[in-house]
Design an enzyme around this catalytic site. Structure first.
Site, PDB file in Angstrom:
ATOM      1  N   TYR A 191      32.349  21.453  96.581  1.00 33.41           N
ATOM      2  CA  TYR A 191      33.300  20.936  97.572  1.00 33.41           C
ATOM      3  C   TYR A 191      34.340  20.057  96.874  1.00 33.41           C
ATOM      4  CZ  TYR A 191      35.370  18.318 101.372  1.00 33.41           C
ATOM      5  OH  TYR A 191      36.288  17.730 102.210  1.00 33.41           O
ATOM      6  N   LYS A 209      38.524  20.422  96.517  1.00 31.55           N
ATOM      7  CA  LYS A 209      39.504  19.389  96.895  1.00 31.55           C
ATOM      8  C   LYS A 209      40.299  18.904  95.677  1.00 31.55           C
ATOM      9  CE  LYS A 209      39.064  19.436 101.322  1.00 31.55           C
ATOM     10  NZ  LYS A 209      40.196  19.742 102.223  1.00 31.55           N
TER      11      LYS A 209
HETATM   12  C1  8X3 Z   1      35.320  14.530 103.340  1.00 38.08           C
HETATM   13  C2  8X3 Z   1      35.024  13.189 102.775  1.00 38.08           C
HETATM   14  O1  8X3 Z   1      33.483  11.788 101.303  1.00 38.08           O
HETATM   15  O2  8X3 Z   1      32.463  13.657 102.470  1.00 38.08           O
HETATM   16  O3  8X3 Z   1      36.222  15.235 102.586  1.00 38.08           O
HETATM   17  O4  8X3 Z   1      33.912  14.031 100.591  1.00 38.08           O
HETATM   18  S1  8X3 Z   1      33.663  13.195 101.751  1.00 38.08           S
END
Ligand code: 8X3
Length: 257
Positions: free
Chosen positions: A157, A161
């Site tokens: 993830y 990002k």
């Molecule tokens: C969502 C915030 O801190 O779970 O993108 O990555 S976090």
């Protein structure tokens, strides 16, 4: 300050959370809004809310952002009077799982990469040539603190990002000789369906925000309105936004904890 009144804004993932709140906030500012996502019923609900609260200048476009052909066909279906998109809010994104890489299901990686990176690119590619031709436009990406930091369970993830962060920076370079602005809003903890999708469990999702006050979709929507309403010579590159109870991906202050 720039008026947003009369501009056409397209929001991906407009059926819930940050996307829905952004669609409402932009409609409030007088934008005509294109609501996109996979779930017709939920997008219609957002549309009905816009109609009740502000106006009925909205259009619903259904497609799966992960499917390149579907994205292309959907944009070709847009009626003539909805084609000149002034504002693109690339909000659609998701996380699946918090496993270590060695314990993960690679299907989850595909889903995150296909949605957060490839889907964002397909939509950008559908909108960008028109913006360049018209010599105007605003693009706002929904990044994350996960694009600046890597934390346990974040691996892929966070990678997606970080990619969004690089794409936004690259795009700003590619558009440097145009008036088109590229911005990114990179939040920490925002309470939406995000954690439920990631963890697959309502109770576990609730626990993520236990004892602290997370951001809301509306907080992010208002930040986006701020970015878009700056004068034409002001390009907000990135805004990293935390709840007051959070200091970094790994540091959250919880009451009674
Ligand atoms: C969502 C915030 O801190 O779970 O993108 O990555 S976090």
């Amino acid at each position: 300050m720039q008026k947003l009144d009369g501009k056409t804004a397209l929001i991906t993932g407009a059926s819930a959370g940050i996307g829905k709140e952004t669609a409402l906030a932009l409609a409030r500012e007088g934008c005509r809004v294109i609501l996109t996502g996979r779930r017709a019923e939920r997008l219609e609900k957002t549309g009905m809310q816009i109609k009740e609260m502000y106006h009925d200048d909205f259009y619903i476009l259904i497609f799966d952002i992960r499917n390149k052909e579907e994205v292309k066909n959907a944009f070709e279906r847009l009626p003539e009077n909805w084609r000149e998109i002034d504002i693109l809010i690339s909000n659609a994104g998701m996380a699946r799982g918090v496993n270590k890489m060695q314990d993960a299901n690679p299907k989850d990686w595909d889903e995150m990469i296909d949605t957060n990176i490839k889907g964002l690119l397909y939509v950008t590619y559908a909108v960008l040539p028109g913006m360049v031709k018209r010599n105007r436009g605003d693009i706002v990406h929904l990044g994350s603190i996960a694009g600046h930091e890597v934390y346990p369970g974040g691996n892929i993830y966070c990678a997606t990002k970080h990619a969004v962060n690089a794409i936004e920076k690259g795009l700003r370079i590619d558009l440097a000789d145009t008036p088109i602005r590229v911005s990114s809003v990179d939040p920490g903890m925002v309470e939406t369906e995000f954690s439920e999708v990631r963890l697959g469990d309502k109770e576990k999702a609730k626990a993520v925000y236990a004892g602290m006050t997370p951001l809301t979709g509306r907080d992010i929507a208002e930040t986006i309105v701020f970015i878009l309403s700056r004068p034409a010579h002001v390009q907000i590159a990135e805004i990293v936004i935390f709840p007051t109870d959070q200091a970094s991906a790994m540091v959250t202050h919880r009451r009674n904890a």
